[in-house]
Design a protein around this motif. Structure first.
Motif, short mmCIF file in Angstrom:
data_model
loop_
_atom_site.label_atom_id
_atom_site.label_comp_id
_atom_site.label_asym_id
_atom_site.label_seq_id
_atom_site.Cartn_x
_atom_site.Cartn_y
_atom_site.Cartn_z
N ASP A 1 4.55 10.55 17.61
CA ASP A 1 4.81 11.22 16.14
C ASP A 1 6.12 11.93 15.98
N GLY B 1 -0.66 8.75 0.49
CA GLY B 1 -0.62 9.82 -0.30
C GLY B 1 0.91 10.60 -0.70
N TYR C 1 6.64 4.85 15.44
CA TYR C 1 7.43 5.42 16.58
C TYR C 1 6.75 5.45 17.81
N LYS D 1 0.86 -1.09 0.05
CA LYS D 1 0.02 0.03 0.31
C LYS D 1 0.83 1.17 -0.06
N THR E 1 4.76 4.31 3.65
CA THR E 1 4.58 5.69 4.11
C THR E 1 5.60 6.64 4.05
N ASP E 2 5.42 7.86 4.78
CA ASP E 2 6.55 8.76 4.51
C ASP E 2 7.40 8.74 5.96
N ARG F 1 7.15 13.77 13.92
CA ARG F 1 7.09 15.16 13.59
C ARG F 1 6.75 16.13 14.71
#
Ligand code: ADP
Ligand code: ASP
Ligand code: MG
Length: 412
Positions: free
Chosen positions: A183, A10, A180, A7, A174-175, A185
């Motif tokens: 997150d 985006g 983790y 899969k 994914t990116d 980010r």
């Protein structure tokens, strides 16, 4: 031939160049002898744009038309991925949900997959097709209307195909290069986990860690799908990424496995409702009928037979909730002085199966937040998680402070 499900989210199909990179990864697996089912998301940003169009056109939209619009992003990437593979001489074709067919319930915008008959795709594999590219996130209702599976639903499409085709593995590209401790980010000390237990992943996902859709983890757990999360931007080995697996297959772990956050929470309070048997049912039944996903609930102490009732729900459901409550008041089902909506809160949760046998996690969490001067507005707990609602401006700070306090940057 063994089947593999791959899969691509985006960001992994955001440009034609990225689609080419993803197609190359698919080519590698085809060369190993797999029949591959590729599930694609819409190009990143595309679904948000389509949701925006719908909300601007009709704020309390008809969910069937919402699905007709927002499912379309995946149709584009499915066709482009099939074309890219054909250009690489890999026999491939695209399938929209209804063509497979991916049969779902009629709960538009959050439909559940009920059945995926494998015959059509299997017949094509038998004819020599190597890759079936399927548009994620979408299906068809019993009435024959297009449905979508809720935001992030392509993950669920992927796991459902892996279960239906008895795939050897379901790889979610994914990116980030795995799951983790929180997150990455918002917390630079976040640590990639080599393995995570289904139950912990399920809680983290449902509490806001959007790396996997909750329903995809549920399905993987039920159908024993080997589920792996990995990066589409790096060269991969068979050991890359994070494997979501049974608790028994993990050697070492911390009491707290991870911290999750959910940004778009709203806190609503009905001021001065009658404190009588049946009041909760009278308030929450109309909300359920209106499709409002109520999460936390607190009833405050009662004075003179009146009380305040507080609940949380996603911020984009506040208007729906207000409308349902006003209608219930007009019908005489409930009586309240006013409804207060606070759309400036967020939910922070700590999750870990170790909490079953370790006391003191809640006390430590509350102390950490207190030391940072963060006020806790609502608390809920379950066997393996503790969640709190706090002001949204403290979201990053709360996640980082908890990650430090529970030493999640260190392996257990
Ligand atoms: P895709 O478009 O590939 O489906 P998503 O944006 O839905 O990707 O999910 C990946 C994102 O999930 C990451 O970029 C990351 O910001 C976020 N995320 C939240 N919590 C976690 C976590 N615990 N581990 C990894 N990623 C996380
Ligand atoms: N494109 C859909 C979304 O953004 C589904 C997905 O990407 O999983 O929610
Ligand atoms: Mg996603």
């Amino acid at each position: 031939m063994p089947v593999l499900v791959m899969k691509f989210g985006g960001t992994s199909v955001a440009t034609l160049d990225r689609i080419r990179r993803a197609a190359k990864r698919v080519g590698v697996e085809v060369a190993k002898g797999y029949d591959v089912i590729v599930i694609v998301s819409a190009m990143s940003g595309e679904t948000n744009k389509l949701v925006g169009f719908v909300e601007e056109t009709s704020p309390l939209f008809d969910a069937r038309e919402y699905d007709a619009v927002v499912s379309s992003g995946e149709n584009v990437t499915a066709g482009l991925m099939a074309l890219t593979l054909q250009e690489m001489d890999v026999p491939a074709r695209s399938w929209q949900g209804w063509q497979v067919p991916v049969r779902t319930s009629d709960a538009h915008a959050s439909a559940r997959i009920e059945e995926i008959p494998p015959e059509n795709i299997t017949a094509k594999f038998a004819e020599g097709m190597k890759v079936a590219v399927v548009a994620g996130f979408q299906g068809i209702s019993p009435e024959g209307r297009i449905t979508t599976l809720g935001r992030g639903g392509s993950d669920t499409t992927a796991v459902a195909f892996a279960a239906a085709f008895g795939a050897e593995r379901c790889d979610i590209y994914t990116d980030v290069d795995g799951v983790y401790t929180t997150d990455p980010r918002i917390c630079e000390k976040a640590r990639k986990l080599d393995r995570i237990a289904f139950e912990e992943m399920l809680e983290l996902a449902s509490l806001g860690a959007k790396v996997l859709q909750t329903r995809s983890v549920e399905l993987a757990m039920r159908y024993k799908v080997r589920l792996r999360v990995l990066s589409s931007f790096e060269e991969q080995s068979d050991e890359a990424g994070t494997l979501v697996c049974d608790e028994e297959d993990i050697m070492e772990s911390n009491v707290v496995a991870g911290v999750a956050h959910s940004r778009d929470e709203a806190k609503m309070t009905l001021v001065s409702v009658a404190d009588r048997p049946g009041i909760a049912a009278a308030i929450f039944s109309p909300l359920a009928e209106a499709g409002v996903n109520v999460d936390m609930i607190v009833q405050n102490i009662s004075e003179d037979g009146r009380t305040d009732m507080t609940f949380s729900c996603p911020t984009n459901q506040v208007a729906r909730a207000e409308k349902a409550l006003a209608a219930a008041r007009d019908e005489g089902v409930i009586n309240f002085a006013e409804v207060l909506a606070d759309t400036g809160v967020c939910k922070i949760s700590v999750v870990g199966i170790g909490m079953r046998s370790h006391a003191g996690v809640a006390a430590k969490m509350f102390k950490v937040l207190a030391d940072e001067g963060i006020n806790i507005q609502v608390i809920t707990t379950s066997e393996i998680k503790i969640s709190v609602l706090v002001e949204r401006k403290y979201m990053e700070l709360a996640v980082q402070a908890l990650h430090d306090a529970f030493e999640l940057d260190k392996a257990g």
